[in-house]
Design an enzyme around this catalytic site. Structure first.
Site, PDB file in Angstrom:
ATOM      1  N   LYS A 114       0.816  -1.219   0.000  1.00  0.00           N
ATOM      2  CA  LYS A 114       0.000   0.000   0.000  1.00  0.00           C
ATOM      3  C   LYS A 114       0.848   1.268   0.000  1.00  0.00           C
ATOM      4  O   LYS A 114       0.468   2.262  -0.603  1.00  0.00           O
ATOM      5  CB  LYS A 114      -0.965   0.007   1.192  1.00  0.00           C
ATOM      6  N   LYS A 207      -4.987  -8.989  -6.276  1.00  0.00           N
ATOM      7  CA  LYS A 207      -6.263  -9.283  -5.604  1.00  0.00           C
ATOM      8  C   LYS A 207      -7.322  -8.231  -5.957  1.00  0.00           C
ATOM      9  O   LYS A 207      -6.991  -7.061  -6.154  1.00  0.00           O
ATOM     10  CB  LYS A 207      -5.986  -9.417  -4.104  1.00  0.00           C
ATOM     11  N   LYS A 210     -11.038  -2.814  -3.251  1.00  0.00           N
ATOM     12  CA  LYS A 210     -11.857  -1.596  -3.324  1.00  0.00           C
ATOM     13  C   LYS A 210     -11.052  -0.419  -3.848  1.00  0.00           C
ATOM     14  O   LYS A 210     -11.583   0.475  -4.466  1.00  0.00           O
ATOM     15  CB  LYS A 210     -12.353  -1.207  -1.932  1.00  0.00           C
TER      16      LYS A 210
END
Ligand code: AQP
Length: 345
Positions: A114, A207, A210
């Site tokens: 991230k 993956k 969102k």
């Protein structure tokens, strides 16, 4: 101490829930509420570890709550609430910031993914996210945590934190009456959803998420039938027809992902799906997959929309859930404070 079996899990209101959240976690949550005391949280404090527009965040918290209920969580049976309303999460997270070691957090792959190359600019909250997650679980002494495969490493860290707290404060824990020194349970990951890692429709090696900038990469639980059909039709595939046997999916991540989604939604094994569709072109398979998705997800989207028309009712569900959550977490956090040596007034 023998810990009562208790389930805790949560999802971030960082956008609308998607098929990965549903197949990886939600279906297990629904099953577990039939047999266990369950606490399901909308983890809004986790959401702000990356920037959230405040107006959108409020709406997303209600939207995720509505999706929980529309998917089958029963707010009378399970406790549904948003994390920021129960202070024990933040209080315990701070104590765990002082228990967890820098070296442990440095190994967390989700932070590395991230934060990416701009690590220096990532929030400190994103870095200590796993400590807050440990606090979420252990503030209730939850013993079982149903999650998707991507959360496995964070769960292992939660166990390490629980174990280190039990060791570091052993003497005071025993003094508080826990003769075996076990103040916190070591929470068990439950990674048994029908598809524990659903991949992006645009890239079978990433993956479904969102926060992927491409909406075509995921099927949202709020998508209408046309949008679902369009996304599946545009999903990346390879030029070969579908194989008849599982080993024919090796090295074909996109094909494997679509077959996995079909199998999970149909409640069948991938081998059975290939028995039926082996030799078929993707055009035919995608049509069947889109129909199945619409059949399973359409009612959830419709019910979410209906619930969102009455935000005051959603807020009532959250308020009542928060109250029930505080009743459980309050005495536990009070004991934690005693054990670490704080003076309570
Ligand atoms: N692709 C996935 N396949 C299976 N399970 C998944 N989960 C998430 N993505 C998949 C599971 O859903 C639960 C809630 O996840 P989350 O919202 O807390 O955060 P996340 O894991 O980071 O999910 P996203 O969608 O990728 O959100 P963003 O993009 O905001 O970070 C967890 O149990 C997770 O394992």
């Amino acid at each position: 101490m023998k810990f009562k079996e208790r389930v805790f899990s949560g999802m971030q209101p960082t956008g609308s829930l998607h098929l990965g959240n549903y197949l990886g976690a939600m279906l297990q949550w629904i099953e577990l509420q039939k047999t266990h005391e369950c606490i399901y949280c909308v983890v809004d404090m986790h959401a702000i570890t990356v920037w959230q527009d405040p107006d959108e965040l409020k709406s997303a918290i209600r939207q995720v709550t509505a999706a929980y209920i529309a998917s089958g969580l029963d707010p009378k049976r399970s406790i549904l609430f948003n994390q920021s309303e129960v202070a024990a999460h933040a209080e315990l997270a701070w104590i765990f910031n002082c228990v967890a070691r820098l070296g442990w957090l440095n190994r967390m792959t989700q932070f590395k993914e991230k934060a990416g190359k701009d690590r220096e600019n990532a929030s400190v909250g994103l870095y200590v996210y796993p400590n807050l997650m440990a606090a979420d679980i252990l503030a209730y002494r939850a013993t079982h945590v149903p999650v998707g495969d991507d959360q496995k490493q964070h769960l292992e860290l939660s166990r390490d934190i629980a174990q280190k707290f039990n060791n570091d404060f052993k003497q005071w824990i025993e003094k508080a009456g826990y003769v075996d020194g076990n103040f916190f349970p070591l929470p068990e990951p439950v990674i048994t959803g029908p598809a524990t890692r659903v991949m992006s429709l645009r890239d079978g090696t990433k993956k479904m998420s969102k926060s992927d900038p491409s909406d075509l990469s995921r099927i949202n639980l709020t998508d209408d039938a046309d949008t679902i059909a369009k996304k599946i039709q545009k999903a990346k595939t390879d030029p070969e027809p579908l194989p008849s046997e599982l080993k024919g999916l090796d090295g074909r991540p996109e094909a494997e992902n679509l077959v996995g989604i079909y199998a999970a939604l149909a409640g069948r094994s991938k081998a059975k799906v290939l028995e039926e569709f082996g030799g078929a072109q993707f055009s035919a398979f995608k049509k069947a997959l889109a129909e199945l998705c619409v059949e399973k997800l359409g009612p959830i989207a419709a019910e979410t929309k209906r619930l969102m028309a009455d935000p005051a009712e959603i807020d009532r569900v959250l308020a009542s859930g928060s109250e029930r959550a505080r009743v459980i977490a309050g005495p536990i956090i009070a004991e934690v404070k005693d054990v670490v040596g704080f003076v309570r007034s």
